[in-house]
Write a protein that holds these residues in place. Structure first.
Motif, short mmCIF file in Angstrom:
data_model
loop_
_atom_site.label_atom_id
_atom_site.label_comp_id
_atom_site.label_asym_id
_atom_site.label_seq_id
_atom_site.Cartn_x
_atom_site.Cartn_y
_atom_site.Cartn_z
N ASN A 50 0.83 -1.21 0.00
CA ASN A 50 0.00 0.00 0.00
C ASN A 50 0.87 1.26 0.00
O ASN A 50 0.60 2.23 0.70
N GLU A 51 1.94 1.20 -0.82
CA GLU A 51 2.88 2.29 -1.01
C GLU A 51 3.67 2.63 0.25
O GLU A 51 4.27 3.70 0.32
N GLU A 149 -8.79 2.95 4.38
CA GLU A 149 -8.83 3.80 3.19
C GLU A 149 -9.94 3.38 2.23
O GLU A 149 -10.52 4.20 1.53
N ARG A 150 -10.21 2.09 2.18
CA ARG A 150 -11.19 1.56 1.23
C ARG A 150 -12.56 1.33 1.84
O ARG A 150 -13.44 0.75 1.19
N SER A 151 -12.73 1.79 3.05
CA SER A 151 -14.02 1.60 3.71
C SER A 151 -15.05 2.58 3.16
O SER A 151 -14.71 3.65 2.64
N ILE A 238 -8.04 17.23 -2.82
CA ILE A 238 -9.09 16.31 -3.29
C ILE A 238 -8.49 14.94 -3.60
O ILE A 238 -9.05 13.90 -3.22
N PHE A 239 -7.36 14.92 -4.28
CA PHE A 239 -6.75 13.64 -4.65
C PHE A 239 -6.35 12.83 -3.42
O PHE A 239 -6.39 11.59 -3.44
N TRP A 244 -7.20 5.69 -4.63
CA TRP A 244 -6.71 5.48 -6.00
C TRP A 244 -6.11 6.74 -6.63
O TRP A 244 -5.53 6.67 -7.70
N THR A 245 -6.28 7.90 -5.96
CA THR A 245 -5.65 9.13 -6.47
C THR A 245 -4.63 9.70 -5.50
O THR A 245 -4.09 10.78 -5.74
#
Length: 556
Positions: A50-51, A149-151, A238-239, A244-245
């Motif tokens: 995850n980077e 993060e993906r919740s 915003i990113f 994913w951004t």
């Protein structure tokens, strides 16, 4: 209002294009130079999830290399993190032996994620159990962060944050637009009241309207920079809210900081040259601004310089301007960015060759034009004759001289041709030597006409002409005694004030009027006018036929 809206739209799209091009730029960036060789403590293959880099694998295990171990660990981490039915708290450390080799295994729901050996612990300079505990905490934290993060809640918070941030951006743009609209209105109002020209002594360096335009331009640039700055802050925020951004946000900030750092370093290195260019340009501008009114007043005769004629003022100003600009260019040119680059030098050589090949006639005309100006062969307004071309000078440049003919035709003569030709100036003697211009014409009269009678008729014709000077009086000269007639030259002094503003066409009309008067007066006096090529015997036409002697010497 429309101009402000255009600025907003341009700022938005500029920033949007910059942001959208960042991934492409990042993918094409030149690899950074290799880092120094790592020490024993730093060697190993990193485990990136995850980077984020969790830890490094430095030792082999069984038949697996560190690279293979890292691939297996990364894949198992992703599989475990994606399976939301597997709790993070189920991850634990299990100690076991394989072929009498003690191991610590981080596992969860019977899924082995990482196997830690004594060699791994020795390479990391930790005890095996202690190293396993460190890896376990990092893995739990990474998986929790991955799932958070993906919740759905995090995505909803990101959307809400985006909406709020966008509203704040629009409100900020609206406020900025209104503020700068009022500033532009105030500047426009100040243009007629508060903004005054800049003077150095009594010399007007910058006019009021120029200063007003400069202030408006600076304000527009400031507004554009503020708008672009808002968008630069807006897009990364915003990113960064969506997983994913998030990479785009990191790349964006790194690109911005790297660009600013590179630009600042380049600016710092170029600052001495820039200050030199600004200094040279400022001095050149001030000299030219001061010299222009000086030479203008000199050309108008407001004051005089010894042995310097007023008509030399403007050409001298042009030459001095050219020399000053050329000198400033010679100083500034080597200081320009990229001057030493092969491309810049190649273009300079190419342009120099083109100029050298095509400037031979130009240089000849410029030199000839300069010589004509300072020899004072003629001035604008003078009626002149160059070889067989007659007209009034309407323009003199360094390349050509233009004449307006009596038939209203404009002739452009290259100065290089004029310098090698004879020039007849009809005004020079009047203006410089205070001698009036003489209109001369030739008349052919027979021997049977007494010369006194011929003089009277010609003088009468001259006095009838408009613009004749009161003093000195016209006069007649006998030029040649030809075979059958006498050549008389009538010379008429013209009034200098009368012909002061006359054109070449007016001079031609004056000569034509003089010929009309000669024909009338001779006809009234019964005097016959001969043609220059007349060869017949005139004795058959007058009372002097009996005493006229033929060219052969025999009497009739």
């Amino acid at each position: 209002m429309k101009k402000r809206l255009k600025i907003l739209i341009v700022g938005f799209f500029m920033t949007f294009l910059i942001v959208m091009s960042i991934p492409l730029v990042a993918a094409q960036q030149t690899p950074s130079p290799p880092s120094p060789k790592p020490t024993k403590q730093q060697e190993g293959v990193p485990v990136v999830f995850n980077e984020d880099t969790l830890f490094t694998i430095k030792e082999r295990f069984g038949g697996y290399s560190p690279e293979t171990r890292v691939e297996v660990i990364t894949q198992r981490l992703q599989d475990y993190a994606k399976d939301y039915t597997l709790p993070v708290n189920d991850l634990k450390i299990v100690s076991e032996k394989i072929e009498n080799i003690p191991l610590s295994v981080i596992t969860g729901d019977n899924i082995e994620i990482v196997t830690i050996t004594n060699r791994d612990a020795q390479a990391a300079e930790y005890a095996r159990d202690e190293l396993a505990q460190i890896y376990l905490q990092k893995i739990k934290k990474a998986i929790s962060h991955y799932r958070e993060e993906r919740s759905t809640g995090n995505l909803i918070r990101g959307v809400i944050f985006t909406i709020v941030t966008t509203i704040i951006l629009l409100i900020s743009l609206f406020i900025i637009n209104n503020i700068f609209t009022k500033i532009y209105q105030r500047l426009k109002a100040w243009g007629n009241t508060h903004i005054r020209p800049v003077y150095i002594g009594t010399f007007e360096l910058i006019r009021a309207n120029q200063l007003d335009n400069i202030l408006i331009f600076v304000t527009q640039v400031t507004q554009a920079l503020i708008i672009v700055g808002l968008f630069v802050i807006y897009f990364p925020l915003i990113f960064s809210q969506f997983f994913w951004t998030q990479g785009w946000a990191v790349i964006f900030w790194n690109s911005i900081f790297q660009t600013l750092e590179t630009g600042w370093n380049a600016f710092s290195n170029y600052l001495p040259n820039l200050l030199t260019i600004i200094l040279v340009t400022t001095i050149t501008y001030i000299i030219l601004r001061f010299s222009k009114p000086f030479f203008h007043e000199l050309s108008q005769g407001a004051f005089h310089l010894p042995n310097f004629y007023p008509e030399w003022a403007l050409p001298t100003y042009r030459l001095i301007t050219f020399l000053i600009i050329a000198l400033a260019t010679i100083i500034v040119f080597p200081l320009l960015p990229g001057f030493n680059s092969p491309a810049f030098q190649g273009i300079s050589v190419f342009l120099g060759i083109l100029f050298s090949l095509g400037s031979t006639s130009i240089v000849a005309n410029v030199v000839s034009g300069t010589i004509l100006i300072y020899t004072r062969a003629f001035r604008v307004g003078d009626p002149i004759k160059i070889d067989d071309k007659f007209g009034q000078v309407i323009e003199t440049t360094l390349l050509v001289t233009r004449l307006l003919t009596p038939t209203n035709e404009v002739i452009s003569i290259p100065n290089s041709e004029i310098i090698t030709s004879s020039i007849m100036n009809l005004n020079f003697a009047t203006k410089e030597l205070d001698k009036p211009y003489i209109v001369r014409t030739t008349v052919y009269l027979g021997y049977e006409v007494p010369w006194r009678k011929a003089y009277e008729a010609l003088m009468e014709a001259a006095l009838k002409m408009d613009g004749v000077a009161d003093f000195p009086a016209p006069f007649v000269l006998q030029g040649e005694l030809n075979d059958v007639y006498v050549t008389y030259s009538l010379n008429v002094y013209v009034n200098q004030d009368y012909f002061k503003d006359k054109t070449a066409t007016d001079l031609e009309k004056t000569r034509s009027k003089l010929h009309e008067n000669i024909r009338d007066c001779c006809q009234q006096a019964e005097i016959r006018i001969f043609a220059p090529s007349y060869e017949a015997d005139p004795t058959a036409y007058g009372p002097a036929a009996e005493s006229f002697v033929l060219p052969s010497g025999e009497n009739n």
